[in-house]
Design a protein around this motif. Sequence first.
Motif, PDB file in Angstrom:
ATOM      1  N   THR A 143     -15.530   7.820  -4.583  1.00 32.98           N
ATOM      2  CA  THR A 143     -15.255   8.130  -3.175  1.00 32.98           C
ATOM      3  C   THR A 143     -13.765   8.147  -2.865  1.00 32.98           C
ATOM      4  O   THR A 143     -13.364   8.355  -1.727  1.00 32.98           O
ATOM      5  CB  THR A 143     -15.940   7.098  -2.253  1.00 32.98           C
ATOM      6  OG1 THR A 143     -15.474   5.777  -2.588  1.00 32.98           O
ATOM      7  CG2 THR A 143     -17.440   7.149  -2.427  1.00 32.98           C
ATOM      8  N   GLN A 144     -12.941   7.871  -3.880  1.00 22.02           N
ATOM      9  CA  GLN A 144     -11.485   7.830  -3.737  1.00 22.02           C
ATOM     10  C   GLN A 144     -11.036   6.752  -2.761  1.00 22.02           C
ATOM     11  O   GLN A 144      -9.982   6.848  -2.147  1.00 22.02           O
ATOM     12  CB  GLN A 144     -10.938   9.192  -3.317  1.00 22.02           C
ATOM     13  CG  GLN A 144     -11.192  10.281  -4.344  1.00 22.02           C
ATOM     14  CD  GLN A 144     -10.551  11.593  -3.977  1.00 22.02           C
ATOM     15  OE1 GLN A 144     -10.085  11.793  -2.861  1.00 22.02           O
ATOM     16  NE2 GLN A 144     -10.520  12.503  -4.924  1.00 22.02           N
ATOM     17  N   HIS A 145     -11.850   5.705  -2.596  1.00 20.37           N
ATOM     18  CA  HIS A 145     -11.477   4.580  -1.730  1.00 20.37           C
ATOM     19  C   HIS A 145     -11.056   3.416  -2.624  1.00 20.37           C
ATOM     20  O   HIS A 145     -11.784   2.461  -2.807  1.00 20.37           O
ATOM     21  CB  HIS A 145     -12.672   4.151  -0.860  1.00 20.37           C
ATOM     22  CG  HIS A 145     -13.056   5.188   0.138  1.00 20.37           C
ATOM     23  ND1 HIS A 145     -14.160   5.052   0.942  1.00 20.37           N
ATOM     24  CD2 HIS A 145     -12.497   6.373   0.464  1.00 20.37           C
ATOM     25  CE1 HIS A 145     -14.260   6.114   1.728  1.00 20.37           C
ATOM     26  NE2 HIS A 145     -13.266   6.927   1.439  1.00 20.37           N
ATOM     27  N   LYS A 185      -4.006   6.082   7.021  1.00 18.88           N
ATOM     28  CA  LYS A 185      -5.097   6.783   7.696  1.00 18.88           C
ATOM     29  C   LYS A 185      -5.786   7.772   6.755  1.00 18.88           C
ATOM     30  O   LYS A 185      -6.965   8.074   6.910  1.00 18.88           O
ATOM     31  CB  LYS A 185      -4.564   7.525   8.922  1.00 18.88           C
ATOM     32  CG  LYS A 185      -4.129   6.612  10.055  1.00 18.88           C
ATOM     33  CD  LYS A 185      -3.541   7.405  11.204  1.00 18.88           C
ATOM     34  CE  LYS A 185      -3.040   6.479  12.309  1.00 18.88           C
ATOM     35  NZ  LYS A 185      -2.403   7.237  13.414  1.00 18.88           N
ATOM     36  N   GLN A 186      -5.038   8.245   5.768  1.00 17.23           N
ATOM     37  CA  GLN A 186      -5.578   9.225   4.839  1.00 17.23           C
ATOM     38  C   GLN A 186      -6.100   8.584   3.559  1.00 17.23           C
ATOM     39  O   GLN A 186      -6.801   9.231   2.783  1.00 17.23           O
ATOM     40  CB  GLN A 186      -4.504  10.254   4.482  1.00 17.23           C
ATOM     41  CG  GLN A 186      -3.985  11.028   5.678  1.00 17.23           C
ATOM     42  CD  GLN A 186      -2.809  11.910   5.313  1.00 17.23           C
ATOM     43  OE1 GLN A 186      -2.447  12.043   4.157  1.00 17.23           O
ATOM     44  NE2 GLN A 186      -2.202  12.519   6.315  1.00 17.23           N
ATOM     45  N   SER A 187      -5.746   7.338   3.312  1.00 15.05           N
ATOM     46  CA  SER A 187      -6.119   6.663   2.066  1.00 15.05           C
ATOM     47  C   SER A 187      -6.890   5.398   2.411  1.00 15.05           C
ATOM     48  O   SER A 187      -6.299   4.341   2.621  1.00 15.05           O
ATOM     49  CB  SER A 187      -4.871   6.325   1.248  1.00 15.05           C
ATOM     50  OG  SER A 187      -4.103   7.482   1.000  1.00 15.05           O
ATOM     51  N   GLU A 218      -9.039   2.049   2.274  1.00 13.06           N
ATOM     52  CA  GLU A 218      -9.229   0.876   1.431  1.00 13.06           C
ATOM     53  C   GLU A 218      -8.195   0.737   0.325  1.00 13.06           C
ATOM     54  O   GLU A 218      -8.476   0.167  -0.723  1.00 13.06           O
ATOM     55  CB  GLU A 218     -10.646   0.886   0.831  1.00 13.06           C
ATOM     56  CG  GLU A 218     -11.728   0.816   1.894  1.00 13.06           C
ATOM     57  CD  GLU A 218     -13.118   0.745   1.301  1.00 13.06           C
ATOM     58  OE1 GLU A 218     -13.236   0.424   0.105  1.00 13.06           O
ATOM     59  OE2 GLU A 218     -14.086   1.026   2.021  1.00 13.06           O
ATOM     60  N   ILE A 219      -7.014   1.270   0.513  1.00 15.29           N
ATOM     61  CA  ILE A 219      -5.946   1.049  -0.440  1.00 15.29           C
ATOM     62  C   ILE A 219      -5.155  -0.174  -0.003  1.00 15.29           C
ATOM     63  O   ILE A 219      -4.891  -0.376   1.184  1.00 15.29           O
ATOM     64  CB  ILE A 219      -5.023   2.278  -0.548  1.00 15.29           C
ATOM     65  CG1 ILE A 219      -3.937   2.028  -1.601  1.00 15.29           C
ATOM     66  CG2 ILE A 219      -4.396   2.628   0.782  1.00 15.29           C
ATOM     67  CD1 ILE A 219      -3.093   3.238  -1.879  1.00 15.29           C
ATOM     68  N   LYS A 220      -4.813  -1.009  -0.945  1.00 13.41           N
ATOM     69  CA  LYS A 220      -4.027  -2.205  -0.656  1.00 13.41           C
ATOM     70  C   LYS A 220      -2.556  -1.883  -0.863  1.00 13.41           C
ATOM     71  O   LYS A 220      -2.170  -1.391  -1.924  1.00 13.41           O
ATOM     72  CB  LYS A 220      -4.443  -3.356  -1.564  1.00 13.41           C
ATOM     73  CG  LYS A 220      -3.635  -4.629  -1.341  1.00 13.41           C
ATOM     74  CD  LYS A 220      -4.057  -5.730  -2.282  1.00 13.41           C
ATOM     75  CE  LYS A 220      -3.217  -6.990  -2.056  1.00 13.41           C
ATOM     76  NZ  LYS A 220      -3.589  -8.072  -3.013  1.00 13.41           N
ATOM     77  N   VAL A 221      -1.740  -2.157   0.140  1.00 17.62           N
ATOM     78  CA  VAL A 221      -0.316  -1.830   0.074  1.00 17.62           C
ATOM     79  C   VAL A 221       0.516  -3.096   0.252  1.00 17.62           C
ATOM     80  O   VAL A 221       0.255  -3.903   1.146  1.00 17.62           O
ATOM     81  CB  VAL A 221       0.069  -0.803   1.162  1.00 17.62           C
ATOM     82  CG1 VAL A 221       1.571  -0.530   1.131  1.00 17.62           C
ATOM     83  CG2 VAL A 221      -0.704   0.492   0.970  1.00 17.62           C
ATOM     84  N   GLU A 222       1.507  -3.248  -0.609  1.00 16.47           N
ATOM     85  CA  GLU A 222       2.544  -4.257  -0.407  1.00 16.47           C
ATOM     86  C   GLU A 222       3.822  -3.517  -0.036  1.00 16.47           C
ATOM     87  O   GLU A 222       4.294  -2.664  -0.787  1.00 16.47           O
ATOM     88  CB  GLU A 222       2.749  -5.086  -1.674  1.00 16.47           C
ATOM     89  CG  GLU A 222       1.612  -6.050  -1.958  1.00 16.47           C
ATOM     90  CD  GLU A 222       1.945  -7.054  -3.052  1.00 16.47           C
ATOM     91  OE1 GLU A 222       3.128  -7.092  -3.452  1.00 16.47           O
ATOM     92  OE2 GLU A 222       1.046  -7.768  -3.490  1.00 16.47           O
ATOM     93  N   PHE A 223       4.357  -3.847   1.126  1.00 18.65           N
ATOM     94  CA  PHE A 223       5.547  -3.182   1.651  1.00 18.65           C
ATOM     95  C   PHE A 223       6.578  -4.283   1.917  1.00 18.65           C
ATOM     96  O   PHE A 223       6.510  -4.974   2.926  1.00 18.65           O
ATOM     97  CB  PHE A 223       5.184  -2.419   2.930  1.00 18.65           C
ATOM     98  CG  PHE A 223       6.287  -1.581   3.506  1.00 18.65           C
ATOM     99  CD1 PHE A 223       6.389  -0.239   3.189  1.00 18.65           C
ATOM    100  CD2 PHE A 223       7.209  -2.138   4.378  1.00 18.65           C
ATOM    101  CE1 PHE A 223       7.400   0.544   3.745  1.00 18.65           C
ATOM    102  CE2 PHE A 223       8.217  -1.374   4.937  1.00 18.65           C
ATOM    103  CZ  PHE A 223       8.320  -0.025   4.622  1.00 18.65           C
TER     104      PHE A 223
END
Length: 308
Positions: free
Chosen positions: A87-89, A115-117, A119-124
């Motif tokens: 599902t690309q999630h 908004k386009q990705s 369930e991606i986890k991001v570290e910023f």
Amino acid sequence: MKLSQLNAFRAIVECKTVTAAAQRLNLSQPAVSRLLASLEDQLAFSLFIRKTNRLELNDEGKAFYLEVAKVFEAMSGLDSAADSIRTQHFGSLNIAVMPLLSNAFLPRILAYFLKQSNEIKVEFKTYRSEEVLRRVQSQTIDIGFSFIDEQVAGVKAQRVISECVCIFPSDSILSEKVAIDISDLANHNLIRHEKDSTQRNLDALFNRYGIQAKEMIEVSLSSTAAALVREGVGIAITDPFTAQIASEHPNVEMRPLAFNLPFEFDITYPALKPIHRHAEKFIEQFLLMADEMNITLSIGSIRDLENQ
């Protein structure tokens, strides 16, 4: 050792008897016994204490079972991972950013990106440029945004060049100008940046043309300069990313410069692994956002910092 051996071992532990384990696994009792015996032979120690019709783990068996449980726990996660891939999630993205871009522009890009990705986890994370570079060099960061003035092994970089602009209070006389020339900066309260390369180039232009600007305050961050402009303290020459966000406020206006004053930084990537596909999508969103905001960028090819 084979997965079938570990599976038999786990079934025996949970079912307490070989007979019950065989029923669970839909195998014969001798087949389960052989799997257990071959596992113990391979390990060179026994796993159970045999008590009448039941099997109880000995100390070695208990220790080994904890490790086997980790294996099956990891395997159980493969189903959900596969579903996420379908599902690309899925995935993660680690970004290290110098302060200049971390306050407004990149967070806005990140919001669109998320908004386009799903369930991606991001570290910023925000660091000084030197620390951004160090973390990219350690191969633990997917993208870095920083100023670079040295050769570094293990890092690839892509130079981004744009033009600085001028921001000023909306009631300033500069609002009558289509573009701001170097002479227009005289007699205005100029908010200085610390001695970065852009400020040094601006100072050199002042010296060349004999311009005397009123310099009341020096700041470390472009966002601070923008906030002071918004409060009517003075004008600022700054990067177009900070300026575009700042000019959305009714008290701030922005104009291009009539003279050349480039603003340059680098997008960096770990050199020892392929560029992360989420990193590529994030950079695509970065370029789209800049275009939507009418920020003209010159993007260089990816180069190896060790051999630049």
